[in-house]
Design a protein around this motif. Sequence first.
Motif, PDB file in Angstrom:
ATOM      1  N   ALA A   1       0.868  -1.166   0.000  1.00 37.21           N
ATOM      2  CA  ALA A   1       0.000   0.000   0.000  1.00 37.21           C
ATOM      3  C   ALA A   1       0.907   1.219   0.000  1.00 37.21           C
ATOM      4  O   ALA A   1       1.708   1.417   0.923  1.00 37.21           O
ATOM      5  CB  ALA A   1      -0.909   0.004   1.222  1.00 37.21           C
TER       6      ALA A   1
ATOM      7  N   LEU B   1       1.051   4.971   0.346  1.00 42.77           N
ATOM      8  CA  LEU B   1       0.199   5.991   0.956  1.00 42.77           C
ATOM      9  C   LEU B   1       0.769   7.377   0.692  1.00 42.77           C
ATOM     10  O   LEU B   1       1.971   7.599   0.817  1.00 42.77           O
ATOM     11  CB  LEU B   1       0.096   5.754   2.466  1.00 42.77           C
ATOM     12  CG  LEU B   1      -0.323   4.340   2.884  1.00 42.77           C
ATOM     13  CD1 LEU B   1      -0.281   4.201   4.381  1.00 42.77           C
ATOM     14  CD2 LEU B   1      -1.697   4.013   2.344  1.00 42.77           C
ATOM     15  N   ARG B   2      -0.109   8.296   0.347  1.00 46.40           N
ATOM     16  CA  ARG B   2       0.287   9.678   0.084  1.00 46.40           C
ATOM     17  C   ARG B   2      -0.001  10.533   1.309  1.00 46.40           C
ATOM     18  O   ARG B   2      -1.021  10.377   1.956  1.00 46.40           O
ATOM     19  CB  ARG B   2      -0.499  10.241  -1.112  1.00 46.40           C
ATOM     20  CG  ARG B   2      -0.332   9.454  -2.385  1.00 46.40           C
ATOM     21  CD  ARG B   2       1.064   9.483  -2.944  1.00 46.40           C
ATOM     22  NE  ARG B   2       1.429  10.859  -3.205  1.00 46.40           N
ATOM     23  CZ  ARG B   2       2.676  11.300  -3.214  1.00 46.40           C
ATOM     24  NH1 ARG B   2       3.666  10.482  -2.963  1.00 46.40           N
ATOM     25  NH2 ARG B   2       2.935  12.554  -3.456  1.00 46.40           N
TER      26      ARG B   2
ATOM     27  N   ASN C   1       4.637   3.676   3.741  1.00 49.56           N
ATOM     28  CA  ASN C   1       4.147   2.567   2.924  1.00 49.56           C
ATOM     29  C   ASN C   1       4.083   1.308   3.776  1.00 49.56           C
ATOM     30  O   ASN C   1       4.870   1.138   4.697  1.00 49.56           O
ATOM     31  CB  ASN C   1       5.047   2.358   1.708  1.00 49.56           C
ATOM     32  CG  ASN C   1       5.054   3.574   0.799  1.00 49.56           C
ATOM     33  OD1 ASN C   1       4.039   4.227   0.628  1.00 49.56           O
ATOM     34  ND2 ASN C   1       6.197   3.872   0.238  1.00 49.56           N
TER      35      ASN C   1
ATOM     36  N   GLU D   1      -8.391   3.476   2.731  1.00 48.35           N
ATOM     37  CA  GLU D   1      -8.669   4.910   2.825  1.00 48.35           C
ATOM     38  C   GLU D   1      -9.762   5.186   3.851  1.00 48.35           C
ATOM     39  O   GLU D   1      -9.634   6.122   4.657  1.00 48.35           O
ATOM     40  CB  GLU D   1      -9.067   5.474   1.460  1.00 48.35           C
ATOM     41  CG  GLU D   1      -7.898   5.578   0.504  1.00 48.35           C
ATOM     42  CD  GLU D   1      -8.288   6.078  -0.879  1.00 48.35           C
ATOM     43  OE1 GLU D   1      -9.477   6.431  -1.094  1.00 48.35           O
ATOM     44  OE2 GLU D   1      -7.405   6.107  -1.744  1.00 48.35           O
TER      45      GLU D   1
ATOM     46  N   THR E   1      -4.570   6.180  -1.363  1.00 48.65           N
ATOM     47  CA  THR E   1      -3.857   4.920  -1.228  1.00 48.65           C
ATOM     48  C   THR E   1      -3.817   4.209  -2.569  1.00 48.65           C
ATOM     49  O   THR E   1      -4.832   4.103  -3.244  1.00 48.65           O
ATOM     50  CB  THR E   1      -4.567   4.021  -0.203  1.00 48.65           C
ATOM     51  OG1 THR E   1      -4.647   4.709   1.039  1.00 48.65           O
ATOM     52  CG2 THR E   1      -3.831   2.717  -0.010  1.00 48.65           C
TER      53      THR E   1
ATOM     54  N   SER F   1      -5.898  10.243   3.261  1.00 46.99           N
ATOM     55  CA  SER F   1      -4.758   9.889   2.427  1.00 46.99           C
ATOM     56  C   SER F   1      -5.208   9.055   1.241  1.00 46.99           C
ATOM     57  O   SER F   1      -6.016   8.150   1.385  1.00 46.99           O
ATOM     58  CB  SER F   1      -3.749   9.074   3.248  1.00 46.99           C
ATOM     59  OG  SER F   1      -2.705   8.618   2.430  1.00 46.99           O
TER      60      SER F   1
ATOM     61  N   GLU G   1      -7.907  -0.544  -1.711  1.00 47.15           N
ATOM     62  CA  GLU G   1      -7.646   0.899  -1.615  1.00 47.15           C
ATOM     63  C   GLU G   1      -8.770   1.611  -0.874  1.00 47.15           C
ATOM     64  O   GLU G   1      -8.518   2.425   0.021  1.00 47.15           O
ATOM     65  CB  GLU G   1      -7.480   1.499  -3.015  1.00 47.15           C
ATOM     66  CG  GLU G   1      -6.205   1.088  -3.705  1.00 47.15           C
ATOM     67  CD  GLU G   1      -6.161   1.438  -5.176  1.00 47.15           C
ATOM     68  OE1 GLU G   1      -5.065   1.294  -5.762  1.00 47.15           O
ATOM     69  OE2 GLU G   1      -7.186   1.836  -5.765  1.00 47.15           O
TER      70      GLU G   1
ATOM     71  N   LEU H   1      -8.305   4.602   7.403  1.00 45.53           N
ATOM     72  CA  LEU H   1      -7.379   5.669   7.812  1.00 45.53           C
ATOM     73  C   LEU H   1      -8.141   6.921   8.230  1.00 45.53           C
ATOM     74  O   LEU H   1      -7.781   7.580   9.204  1.00 45.53           O
ATOM     75  CB  LEU H   1      -6.398   5.995   6.680  1.00 45.53           C
ATOM     76  CG  LEU H   1      -5.342   4.937   6.379  1.00 45.53           C
ATOM     77  CD1 LEU H   1      -4.586   5.305   5.100  1.00 45.53           C
ATOM     78  CD2 LEU H   1      -4.373   4.786   7.539  1.00 45.53           C
TER      79      LEU H   1
ATOM     80  N   ILE I   1       1.506  10.718   4.239  1.00 42.92           N
ATOM     81  CA  ILE I   1       1.692  10.103   5.552  1.00 42.92           C
ATOM     82  C   ILE I   1       3.114  10.378   6.009  1.00 42.92           C
ATOM     83  O   ILE I   1       4.057  10.171   5.258  1.00 42.92           O
ATOM     84  CB  ILE I   1       1.484   8.569   5.494  1.00 42.92           C
ATOM     85  CG1 ILE I   1       0.087   8.234   5.003  1.00 42.92           C
ATOM     86  CG2 ILE I   1       1.771   7.923   6.828  1.00 42.92           C
ATOM     87  CD1 ILE I   1      -1.010   8.513   5.991  1.00 42.92           C
TER      88      ILE I   1
END
Length: 119
Positions: free
Chosen positions: A6, A8-9, A43, A61, A74, A72, A57, A64, A11
């Motif tokens: 995964a 992740l943006r 990640n 998401e 994903t 974020s 995904e 989270l 994070i």
Amino acid sequence: MGRFAALLRGIAPSGANMTNDRLRSVFEGLGLEDVASVLSSGNIVFRTDTTDAFELEQRIEDALALELGLSSRTLVRPHSELRALVDSDPFPGVRHDSRTYLTATFIRTPRPRTSSRTW
């Protein structure tokens, strides 16, 4: 059981409000197995019987946002796809060392081609 990553943006697991432990706990709470952090990248790698990356995904998401208050994006990619990318040697002749910084960017949905140019 498949292996996945995964990506992740947004994070920062080294931040005061975020730790790799907290991040991993979200994934474990989803029933994913062998959950591990990839350094302090934000990640996560894991195993699951689920094969639908889009479903994963969305579940990640949602979890989270619910559990950590994070919105974020994903991207989930199977280990086999990432291994094939590395094995393809996308930067022929270039080696990672103190003078280089090799990166790959992943997008959720490929954009339609508008020309024959490849980048």
